[in-house]
Design a protein around this motif. Structure first.
Motif, PDB file in Angstrom:
ATOM      1  N   ARG A  48       0.793  -1.330  -0.038  1.00  0.00           N
ATOM      2  CA  ARG A  48      -0.089  -0.041   0.092  1.00  0.00           C
ATOM      3  C   ARG A  48       0.969   1.333   0.035  1.00  0.00           C
ATOM      4  O   ARG A  48       1.799   1.352   0.949  1.00  0.00           O
ATOM      5  N   LEU A  79       3.634   2.604  -1.271  1.00  0.00           N
ATOM      6  CA  LEU A  79       4.813   2.169  -0.945  1.00  0.00           C
ATOM      7  C   LEU A  79       5.943   3.358  -1.531  1.00  0.00           C
ATOM      8  O   LEU A  79       5.700   3.569  -2.773  1.00  0.00           O
ATOM      9  N   GLU A  92       7.795   5.591   3.231  1.00  0.00           N
ATOM     10  CA  GLU A  92       6.389   5.661   3.328  1.00  0.00           C
ATOM     11  C   GLU A  92       5.657   4.309   2.907  1.00  0.00           C
ATOM     12  O   GLU A  92       5.965   3.435   2.176  1.00  0.00           O
ATOM     13  N   GLU A 122       2.974   0.591   3.459  1.00  0.00           N
ATOM     14  CA  GLU A 122       3.288  -0.571   4.017  1.00  0.00           C
ATOM     15  C   GLU A 122       3.015  -1.692   3.258  1.00  0.00           C
ATOM     16  O   GLU A 122       2.678  -1.679   2.219  1.00  0.00           O
ATOM     17  N   LEU A 151       2.287  -5.792   3.792  1.00  0.00           N
ATOM     18  CA  LEU A 151       1.553  -6.943   4.612  1.00  0.00           C
ATOM     19  C   LEU A 151       1.806  -8.221   3.734  1.00  0.00           C
ATOM     20  O   LEU A 151       1.643  -8.361   2.552  1.00  0.00           O
ATOM     21  N   ASN A 172       3.482  -7.794   9.005  1.00  0.00           N
ATOM     22  CA  ASN A 172       4.337  -6.578   8.680  1.00  0.00           C
ATOM     23  C   ASN A 172       5.651  -6.958   7.795  1.00  0.00           C
ATOM     24  O   ASN A 172       6.486  -7.127   8.675  1.00  0.00           O
ATOM     25  N   LEU A 182       7.777  -5.161   6.315  1.00  0.00           N
ATOM     26  CA  LEU A 182       8.727  -4.100   6.422  1.00  0.00           C
ATOM     27  C   LEU A 182       9.689  -4.218   7.759  1.00  0.00           C
ATOM     28  O   LEU A 182      10.728  -3.638   7.881  1.00  0.00           O
ATOM     29  N   GLU A 183       9.111  -4.899   8.936  1.00  0.00           N
ATOM     30  CA  GLU A 183       9.689  -5.028  10.125  1.00  0.00           C
ATOM     31  C   GLU A 183      10.673  -5.882  10.259  1.00  0.00           C
ATOM     32  O   GLU A 183      11.341  -6.114  11.138  1.00  0.00           O
TER      33      GLU A 183
END
Lengths: 489, 251
Positions: free
Chosen positions: B7, B9, B59, B61, B63, B68, B70-71
């Motif tokens: 979303r 990105l 910016e 996210e 999934l 998540n 990116l974590e």
């Protein structure tokens, strides 16, 4: 990189990861601190040595007094106070055990912790076909046990502590001790000649192929103790032996000196393969403590068609300073040097080899792999000398350095001297770093950073590691990974 | 729940914006193709999704399977089931293919609480996977990608994908450097791995690959955003008209 802070943390914790850093709590008999003729006499007496041995020691000691500590090496270190050290330390009960049953169980426990099998029956009870390894274990100043002696004796092979050899086989010791590394050779070798306490002795008779790996395990345990072991291996005509030495020490804040001398002699058509896995305590991440590993190792290929192959995996010690060398006297003799040196954190190393070509058609091969991480600094220093009579001599040298991070250093100092126009000398050197792309490729396949670095570095060292005897190659591979834990962020 | 949901990105490389508000949803079992001119951000997208250092998400996210993405660190993403087939597979001198594969597969197995393979079992496991890809034992004994031809490298990538059995596979210009025969072998290998659960993201400059790996959806990437989406016929249109109109539109 985002992982930098984490990497710093990991590197910090490394000093705590030396798994051989334990101390064995055992009653130790020390000679008084300091060095003088009386100490030399005392060591000789403790070892029940004949007069000629004492005289040789004293000659060395007196010569040592006239010498100056060398300063040409790259790693610098604070002055060593030679009077502030013990030159003889022996476990009280382990003085001269007749059999393993008389050895202090604490000592056996120590070797068990280190993974060294001293109990032959346990080894024999293992899987059928498992490799047999005869072990001589040296704890501080004395040899605690030599295994498989009987079995070797059947073939006329002598494998015992050097102290025992001085007593039992004086004619061989007299003939060869100091014949490769003379008592006056260099500061540390001379010191060793005066105060050496134990080490291994091997004699392989004519035409005999030693049926198993011979191995010595050195352990420094006592505090403020220098370890000065002396190893002498003689391969008589047409014989072969593969020998491995391993070393560990407890974790201590003070630096401890380890100044060993190893002499190898090969006669006609004989071959010695000498492998070292050196894992002395390297000091903590700030360079506090650790072993000074200042060792003289030299082989004389006296006979024609004889061969000596040195393989070393150097991962420990605060400072490693040594050049296992080959004097290629016999025509067609061959010298090989395969080295992996890993320095991490504050470790320093100045190591390499010397290949002295004297006989005709002598050949030498040098493969050196240096890996530096953290703030470590490492120098390859090597000499290839072709003397006038060495027509047809050939040398190939390859020195590869791998850098991990941007605070470590690698230096290559090759000396080449040729006095014979028919000689061929080749030298190749590379320096590289672990590429981000290599690391990412491994991470993307699911490996964590440590696994990835260990894999890449093992690949880098493969040429050398594969020269190790099978049963030690696996251990060495693991050691490579452990030594570099936390070195990448 | 979609397998992958990207979303809005935004991502930069050396502070230079490359991905500028990209949205994309991939469901299980779907094959999506991303096409676009050079410099449109195709490879950057593959690196951002796989977590390569130096690719900064500023910016948006992502999934993955509801988590998540990116974590997670790069290696964790891989173990969770994100696989990237590299455009330029990396050489690792001295490390044999079989050792490399076993280390990778065991890392993933242990992550999922499965027992690692021992050397013998692993050889059996890999041979099965390798048979269809024309990867010989000899090739597995050589150092990873070292001295490999273009075709060998790509076959090795697909073998790794088969061995690791990822939930989402990203193929970054897998057709580059391949002749038509090699392309067929690779495409067959990929098609054999199409399942109801696995998502595939095929990144390519040319339509050619999509003749063999037929996508469900085709997206056009220009200046770091998806500017047009359609079915497999869109790829053919692009082959005719080129990317010029999108470059102007996006400018």
């Amino acid at each position: 990189m985002a992982a930098d802070a984490e990497a710093v943390e990991q590197v910090k914790s490394i000093g705590e990861q030396y798994k051989y850093g334990f101390v064995t709590d055992i009653e130790i008999e020390f000679a008084p601190k300091g060095l003088n003729e009386d100490i030399v006499r005392l060591i000789s007496e403790k070892k029940e040595e004949p007069e000629w041995m004492l005289e040789w020691r004293l000659k060395a000691y007196r010569h040592w007094l006239t010498m100056e500590e060398p300063k040409w090496q790259k790693p610098q270190y604070p002055a060593i106070d030679y009077q502030d050290s013990y030159y003889y330390a022996a476990p009280k009960s382990g003085d001269k055990p007749k059999s393993l049953d008389e050895v202090d169980p604490k000592l056996l426990e120590t070797y068990e912790k280190l993974g060294i099998p001293l109990r032959e029956q346990e080894v024999l009870a293992g899987v059928e076909g498992a490799p047999m390894v005869a072990v001589d274990a040296v704890f501080d100043s004395v040899s605690v046990a030599t295994t498989y002696k009987k079995k070797l004796e059947e073939q006329g092979i002598i494998f015992c502590s050097i102290s025992e050899a001085v007593r039992e086989h004086p004619e061989l010791v007299k003939q060869y001790l100091g014949s490769v590394v003379p008592y006056s050779d260099n500061y540390f070798a001379t010191l060793n000649s005066a105060v050496f306490t134990d080490g291994s002795f091997v004699y392989i008779p004519k035409g005999t192929r030693c049926p198993m790996e011979l191995s010595t395990y050195f352990r420094i345990n006592a505090e403020n103790t220098g370890q000065f072991e002396r190893t002498l291996i003689i391969a008589d005509e047409g014989s072969y032996v593969s020998y491995l030495e391993g070393c560990t020490a407890p974790q201590r804040d003070e630096n401890q000196l380890h100044a060993a001398v190893v002499e190898l002699v090969t006669l006609d058509d004989a071959e010695i393969k000498y492998s070292t896995v050196q894992n002395w305590y390297p000091g903590d991440e700030n360079g506090k403590g650790g072993i000074y590993n200042f060792v003289t190792k030299r082989a004389a290929c006296r006979g024609k068609n004889s061969k000596v192959s040195w393989t070393q995996v150097e991962t420990g010690s605060a400072i490693t300073w040594k050049y296992p060398s080959c004097i290629l006297q016999g025509d067609n003799s061959v010298g090989e040097f395969y080295s992996v040196a890993i320095t991490n954190n504050a470790q320093l190393a100045d190591t390499g080899t010397k290949m002295i070509h004297i006989g005709k058609n002598t050949r030498s091969r040098i493969i050196s792999k240096g890996i530096s991480a953290g703030n470590a600094d490492q120098t390859y220093r090597g000499l290839v000398r072709i003397q006038r009579g060495a027509s047809g001599a050939r040398n190939y040298t390859q020195c590869d350095s791998l850098l991990i991070g941007d605070k470590c250093g690698a230096h290559t100092v090759p000396y080449i001297e040729s006095q014979n126009p028919s000689a061929q000398v080749e030298h190749e050197a590379t320096t590289s770093s672990i590429g981000d792309d290599q690391l990412f490729y491994c991470l993307q396949r699911g490996m964590d950073e440590e696994e990835a670095v260990a894999l890449i570095v093992n690949g880098f060292c493969k040429e050398v590691l594969q020269t190790l005897p099978m049963e030690f190659a696996v251990e060495a591979q693991k050691l490579v990974g452990i030594s570099l834990e936390g070195s990448v962020g | 729940m979609a397998l992958l949901e990207i979303r809005n990105l935004h991502a930069t490389v050396d502070d230079k914006p490359i991905i500028n508000g990209l949205d994309l949803t991939i469901g299980g079992g779907e094959v999506h193709a991303i096409m676009g001119p050079n410099g449109s951000g195709k490879s950057t997208l593959s690196y951002v999704l796989s977590g390569r250092a130096g690719y900064e998400v500023t910016e948006g996210e992502v999934l993955f399977d509801g988590k998540n993405l990116l974590e997670m660190e790069a290696d964790e993403r891989a173990r969770e089931g994100v696989f990237l087939a590299f455009q330029y597979p990396v050489e690792i001198p001295g490390v044999t293919g079989i050792t490399f594969l076993r280390t990778a597969v065991n890392a993933v197995r242990q992550h999922h609480g499965e027992a690692p393979f021992d050397a013998m079992d692993f050889v059996k496991f890999v041979r099965e996977k390798a048979a269809g890809l024309n990867v010989s034992d000899d090739m597995l004994k050589r150092a990873v990608n070292t001295g490999f031809s273009g075709g060998e490298k790509k076959r090795m990538e697909i073998l790794q994908m088969a061995a690791l059995d990822p939930k989402l596979a990203i193929l970054d210009e897998t057709d580059s450097g391949l002749d038509i025969d090699a392309l067929k072998v690779v495409a067959d290998g990929v098609n054999a791995m199409r399942t109801k659960e696995r998502g595939l993201l095929v990144i390519t400059h040319y339509q050619r690959l999509l003749d063999y790996i037929v996508p469900d959806h085709v997206h056009v990437l220009a200046k770091g955003r998806i500017v047009k989406s359609g079915g497999k016929e869109l790829a053919l249109e692009l082959e005719e008209s080129g990317y010029a109109e999108f470059l102007e539109d996006a400018a």
